[in-house]
Scaffold this motif. Structure first.
Motif, PDB file in Angstrom:
ATOM      1  N   HIS A  74       0.936  -1.319   0.024  1.00 27.97           N
ATOM      2  CA  HIS A  74      -0.118  -0.018   0.089  1.00 27.97           C
ATOM      3  C   HIS A  74       0.797   1.154   0.019  1.00 27.97           C
ATOM      4  CE1 HIS A  74      -3.855  -1.790  -0.005  1.00 27.97           C
ATOM      5  NE2 HIS A  74      -3.662  -2.615   1.274  1.00 27.97           N
ATOM      6  N   GLU A  75       2.067   1.134   0.732  1.00 22.95           N
ATOM      7  CA  GLU A  75       2.827   2.496   0.792  1.00 22.95           C
ATOM      8  C   GLU A  75       3.362   2.715  -0.625  1.00 22.95           C
ATOM      9  OE1 GLU A  75       4.433   5.854   1.972  1.00 22.95           O
ATOM     10  OE2 GLU A  75       3.156   4.584   3.015  1.00 22.95           O
ATOM     11  N   ARG A  76       3.705   1.820  -1.439  1.00 25.31           N
ATOM     12  CA  ARG A  76       4.249   1.998  -2.923  1.00 25.31           C
ATOM     13  C   ARG A  76       3.166   2.753  -3.604  1.00 25.31           C
ATOM     14  NH1 ARG A  76       5.620   3.870  -6.741  1.00 25.31           N
ATOM     15  NH2 ARG A  76       6.475   2.949  -8.662  1.00 25.31           N
ATOM     16  N   TYR A  77       1.855   2.170  -3.546  1.00 20.25           N
ATOM     17  CA  TYR A  77       0.687   2.714  -4.090  1.00 20.25           C
ATOM     18  C   TYR A  77       0.466   4.267  -3.798  1.00 20.25           C
ATOM     19  CZ  TYR A  77       0.029  -2.200  -4.742  1.00 20.25           C
ATOM     20  OH  TYR A  77       0.202  -3.735  -5.236  1.00 20.25           O
ATOM     21  N   ARG A  78       0.429   4.507  -2.362  1.00 18.51           N
ATOM     22  CA  ARG A  78       0.334   5.764  -2.076  1.00 18.51           C
ATOM     23  C   ARG A  78       1.379   6.801  -2.773  1.00 18.51           C
ATOM     24  NH1 ARG A  78      -1.965   3.285   2.533  1.00 18.51           N
ATOM     25  NH2 ARG A  78       0.063   2.873   3.607  1.00 18.51           N
ATOM     26  N   GLN A  79       2.600   6.253  -2.738  1.00 26.91           N
ATOM     27  CA  GLN A  79       3.512   7.185  -3.405  1.00 26.91           C
ATOM     28  C   GLN A  79       3.337   7.382  -4.888  1.00 26.91           C
ATOM     29  OE1 GLN A  79       7.398   4.676  -2.916  1.00 26.91           O
ATOM     30  NE2 GLN A  79       7.551   5.206  -0.652  1.00 26.91           N
ATOM     31  N   ALA A  80       2.803   6.434  -5.684  1.00 26.74           N
ATOM     32  CA  ALA A  80       2.479   6.689  -7.105  1.00 26.74           C
ATOM     33  C   ALA A  80       1.498   7.557  -7.154  1.00 26.74           C
ATOM     34  CB  ALA A  80       2.257   5.182  -7.370  1.00 26.74           C
ATOM     35  N   ALA A  81       0.193   7.334  -6.215  1.00 29.66           N
ATOM     36  CA  ALA A  81      -0.763   8.294  -6.207  1.00 29.66           C
ATOM     37  C   ALA A  81      -0.536   9.745  -5.893  1.00 29.66           C
ATOM     38  CB  ALA A  81      -2.056   7.847  -5.138  1.00 29.66           C
ATOM     39  N   SER A  82       0.399  10.073  -5.204  1.00 29.30           N
ATOM     40  CA  SER A  82       0.898  11.382  -4.656  1.00 29.30           C
ATOM     41  C   SER A  82       1.279  12.022  -6.117  1.00 29.30           C
ATOM     42  CB  SER A  82       1.963  11.360  -3.783  1.00 29.30           C
ATOM     43  OG  SER A  82       3.368  10.915  -4.356  1.00 29.30           O
ATOM     44  N   ARG A  83       1.777  11.671  -7.118  1.00 30.62           N
ATOM     45  CA  ARG A  83       1.844  11.998  -8.333  1.00 30.62           C
ATOM     46  C   ARG A  83       0.742  12.318  -9.242  1.00 30.62           C
ATOM     47  NH1 ARG A  83       6.488   8.539 -10.756  1.00 30.62           N
ATOM     48  NH2 ARG A  83       6.395   9.821 -12.476  1.00 30.62           N
ATOM     49  N   LEU A  84      -0.250  11.799  -9.078  1.00 34.23           N
ATOM     50  CA  LEU A  84      -1.546  11.753  -9.764  1.00 34.23           C
ATOM     51  C   LEU A  84      -2.724  12.354  -9.175  1.00 34.23           C
ATOM     52  CD1 LEU A  84      -1.230   8.025 -11.102  1.00 34.23           C
ATOM     53  CD2 LEU A  84      -0.481  10.113 -12.402  1.00 34.23           C
ATOM     54  N   GLY A  85      -2.844  12.183  -7.838  1.00 35.55           N
ATOM     55  CA  GLY A  85      -4.090  12.651  -7.089  1.00 35.55           C
ATOM     56  C   GLY A  85      -4.776  11.404  -6.737  1.00 35.55           C
ATOM     57  N   ASP A  86      -6.129  11.555  -5.963  1.00 34.65           N
ATOM     58  CA  ASP A  86      -6.797  10.628  -5.597  1.00 34.65           C
ATOM     59  C   ASP A  86      -7.536  10.015  -6.902  1.00 34.65           C
ATOM     60  OD1 ASP A  86      -5.507  10.697  -3.371  1.00 34.65           O
ATOM     61  OD2 ASP A  86      -7.575  11.374  -2.047  1.00 34.65           O
ATOM     62  N   ARG A  87      -7.999  10.873  -8.007  1.00 35.56           N
ATOM     63  CA  ARG A  87      -8.677  10.469  -9.107  1.00 35.56           C
ATOM     64  C   ARG A  87      -7.712  10.603 -10.258  1.00 35.56           C
ATOM     65  NH1 ARG A  87     -13.867   9.434  -8.215  1.00 35.56           N
ATOM     66  NH2 ARG A  87     -14.835   9.886 -10.285  1.00 35.56           N
ATOM     67  N   PHE A  88      -8.274   9.940 -11.345  1.00 37.18           N
ATOM     68  CA  PHE A  88      -7.479  10.167 -12.696  1.00 37.18           C
ATOM     69  C   PHE A  88      -8.244   9.621 -13.544  1.00 37.18           C
ATOM     70  CE2 PHE A  88      -4.994   8.314 -16.129  1.00 37.18           C
ATOM     71  CZ  PHE A  88      -3.933   9.423 -16.184  1.00 37.18           C
ATOM     72  N   ASP A  89      -8.703  10.727 -14.791  1.00 35.28           N
ATOM     73  CA  ASP A  89      -9.524  10.243 -15.681  1.00 35.28           C
ATOM     74  C   ASP A  89     -10.957  10.156 -15.101  1.00 35.28           C
ATOM     75  OD1 ASP A  89      -7.736  11.007 -17.526  1.00 35.28           O
ATOM     76  OD2 ASP A  89      -7.717   8.968 -18.756  1.00 35.28           O
ATOM     77  N   GLY A  90     -11.321  10.337 -13.944  1.00 35.91           N
ATOM     78  CA  GLY A  90     -12.491  10.373 -13.315  1.00 35.91           C
ATOM     79  C   GLY A  90     -12.538   9.153 -12.662  1.00 35.91           C
ATOM     80  N   ILE A  91     -11.569   8.237 -12.496  1.00 34.96           N
ATOM     81  CA  ILE A  91     -11.505   6.796 -11.816  1.00 34.96           C
ATOM     82  C   ILE A  91     -10.602   6.930 -10.424  1.00 34.96           C
ATOM     83  CG2 ILE A  91     -10.615   4.589 -12.087  1.00 34.96           C
ATOM     84  CD1 ILE A  91     -12.734   5.012 -14.001  1.00 34.96           C
ATOM     85  N   THR A  92     -11.453   6.622  -9.566  1.00 33.11           N
ATOM     86  CA  THR A  92     -10.973   6.811  -8.119  1.00 33.11           C
ATOM     87  C   THR A  92      -9.357   5.750  -8.269  1.00 33.11           C
ATOM     88  OG1 THR A  92     -12.992   7.036  -7.083  1.00 33.11           O
ATOM     89  CG2 THR A  92     -11.154   6.111  -5.634  1.00 33.11           C
ATOM     90  N   LEU A  93      -8.623   6.295  -7.667  1.00 33.60           N
ATOM     91  CA  LEU A  93      -7.054   5.545  -7.339  1.00 33.60           C
ATOM     92  C   LEU A  93      -6.886   5.224  -5.960  1.00 33.60           C
ATOM     93  CD1 LEU A  93      -5.002   7.758  -9.565  1.00 33.60           C
ATOM     94  CD2 LEU A  93      -6.319   5.786 -10.337  1.00 33.60           C
ATOM     95  N   LEU A  94      -7.373   5.879  -5.008  1.00 32.41           N
ATOM     96  CA  LEU A  94      -7.250   5.732  -3.668  1.00 32.41           C
ATOM     97  C   LEU A  94      -8.596   5.741  -2.872  1.00 32.41           C
ATOM     98  CD1 LEU A  94      -4.028   7.651  -2.539  1.00 32.41           C
ATOM     99  CD2 LEU A  94      -4.146   4.884  -3.005  1.00 32.41           C
ATOM    100  N   THR A 101      -7.243   1.101  -5.253  1.00 28.43           N
ATOM    101  CA  THR A 101      -7.970   0.675  -6.125  1.00 28.43           C
ATOM    102  C   THR A 101      -7.344  -0.462  -7.269  1.00 28.43           C
ATOM    103  OG1 THR A 101      -8.322   2.105  -7.753  1.00 28.43           O
ATOM    104  CG2 THR A 101      -9.812   2.326  -5.747  1.00 28.43           C
ATOM    105  N   TYR A 102      -8.219  -1.302  -7.963  1.00 28.98           N
ATOM    106  CA  TYR A 102      -7.486  -2.201  -8.636  1.00 28.98           C
ATOM    107  C   TYR A 102      -6.620  -1.575  -9.682  1.00 28.98           C
ATOM    108  CZ  TYR A 102      -7.649  -5.088 -12.708  1.00 28.98           C
ATOM    109  OH  TYR A 102      -7.121  -5.726 -13.789  1.00 28.98           O
ATOM    110  N   HIS A 103      -7.281  -0.531 -10.530  1.00 28.20           N
ATOM    111  CA  HIS A 103      -6.499  -0.114 -11.516  1.00 28.20           C
ATOM    112  C   HIS A 103      -4.908   0.561 -11.171  1.00 28.20           C
ATOM    113  CE1 HIS A 103     -10.034  -0.232 -13.980  1.00 28.20           C
ATOM    114  NE2 HIS A 103     -10.945   0.226 -12.974  1.00 28.20           N
ATOM    115  N   LEU A 104      -4.956   1.405 -10.113  1.00 29.78           N
ATOM    116  CA  LEU A 104      -3.689   1.991  -9.663  1.00 29.78           C
ATOM    117  C   LEU A 104      -2.463   0.791  -9.161  1.00 29.78           C
ATOM    118  CD1 LEU A 104      -1.676   4.329  -8.859  1.00 29.78           C
ATOM    119  CD2 LEU A 104      -2.913   4.212  -6.833  1.00 29.78           C
ATOM    120  N   ALA A 105      -3.176  -0.068  -8.476  1.00 27.31           N
ATOM    121  CA  ALA A 105      -2.303  -1.225  -7.977  1.00 27.31           C
ATOM    122  C   ALA A 105      -1.743  -2.213  -8.903  1.00 27.31           C
ATOM    123  CB  ALA A 105      -3.063  -2.274  -6.780  1.00 27.31           C
TER     124      ALA A 105
END
Length: 332
Positions: A74-94, A101-105
């Motif tokens: 999870h920590e690795r995914y949060r690091q990646a999300a920090s570059r993108l935000g909690d949402r991307f193209d209307g899709i929830t990442l965290l 969520t499935y897509h980010l992970a």
């Protein structure tokens, strides 16, 4: 090098379609990761991961790394999300609790493990565009995506237990040998379109697999002495073979009204060697037929059942003292 991954959710025994994905990845990849997609607690079944590993090993599928669990990254995914935000193209990442969520992970794992080819079912095809964009947003070259058709029920609907054995555990419990299941999935290869499961083909492969096994291999698989194997050779699957082997266990007392047949059998069997081979057993049965013996009654005395393996095969499987003991008991 082609680096692939098989990434099931830990929901229990592999569905036949997921097993197809696993076989396809193993056949295509030079290096394979086993990844457990367990970021969604609602889809985690106790013992689910263990069931998947058991199914893969039963099928003879190996992997170079894993199991890697997304729940431990999870920590690795949060690091990646920090570059993108909690949402991307209307899709929830965290999620609100900070888990991915499935897509980010999935995309982050594919980046970190340098996956070059993603081979998965066609139901994931709608995710490809989003996953490519996530790769690009994270500065990564997307892998090549390959989608194969799904395995459907005979009626063209989603395969489920109502159609028959839908999972690897179901097929194993039905007595289908692992080699037959894997051979069927390898025959399907990477179907371009959805296919309807062919249970008849799976059963034909099971018969062929059992026929090709040596007596020693089949005996070890069934946990019986090799001398019993001629009596189970007519079985169509391992479940039936075990049932045939059980026939050779001491039967309950039976009443048989065929004294001349049983007495003649005692004479013939007592005068033969302790362990009959197939030729000698067939000859003994032939002598009984020549005098009009009641072979049905003899089978009943020897096994307690009216049907089962051929009589000569039963005689091969039973040592002389055991065959004599059973027939003498029936006479009493």
């Amino acid at each position: 090098m082609r680096r692939v991954r098989f990434a099931p959710s830990p929901t229990g025994s592999l569905h036949l379609g997921n097993a197809l994905t696993a076989v396809a990845n193993r056949a295509f990849g030079d290096w394979m990761l086993l990844r457990i997609d367990d970021t969604d607690p609602k889809r985690v079944v106790p013992g689910g991961e263990e069931a998947i590993v058991r199914d893969l090993r039963w099928l003879g599928i190996t992997w170079e790394e894993g199991p890697v669990r997304q729940s431990e990254r999870h920590e690795r995914y949060r690091q990646a999300a920090s570059r993108l935000g909690d949402r991307f193209d209307g899709i929830t990442l965290l999620r609100p609790d900070g888990t991915a969520t499935y897509h980010l992970a999935s995309v982050v794992d594919d980046i970190d493990f340098q996956i070059t080819h993603v081979i998965r079912g066609a139901d994931h095809r709608p995710n490809e565009v989003l996953h490519r964009r996530l790769h690009q947003a994270l500065g990564s070259e997307p892998p090549q995506y390959i989608h194969h058709g799904l395995i459907l029920g005979p009626d063209g609907r989603k395969l489920s237990k109502r159609h028959g054995p839908a999972s690897i555990a179901d097929l194993r419990e039905a007595g289908i040998p692992a080699h037959a299941v894997r051979a069927y999935l390898e025959e399907l290869d990477l179907p371009r379109h959805d296919v309807r499961v062919d249970f008849a083909r799976i059963r034909r492969l099971a018969v062929e697999t059992l026929a090709a096994m040596s007596d020693e291999t089949l005996a070890a698989l069934l946990g019986v002495p090799a001398r019993v194997i001629p009596a189970v050779r007519g079985a169509r699957d391992l479940k039936e073979a075990r049932e045939y082997a059980l026939i050779l266990s001491p039967p309950p007392p039976v009443e048989v009204d065929a004294r001349p047949t049983l007495e003649r059998f005692l004479e013939l069997r007592a005068g033969a060697c302790d362990q009959l081979d197939a030729e000698a057993a067939r000859a003994l049965v032939g002598e009984l037929k020549a005098v009009g013996a009641d072979l049905r009654a003899l089978r009943l005395a020897l096994t307690g059942r009216e049907r089962g393996p051929e009589l000569w095969a039963i005689l091969v499987a039973l040592p002389r003292h055991e065959a004599l003991r059973r027939v003498e008991r029936a006479l009493r």
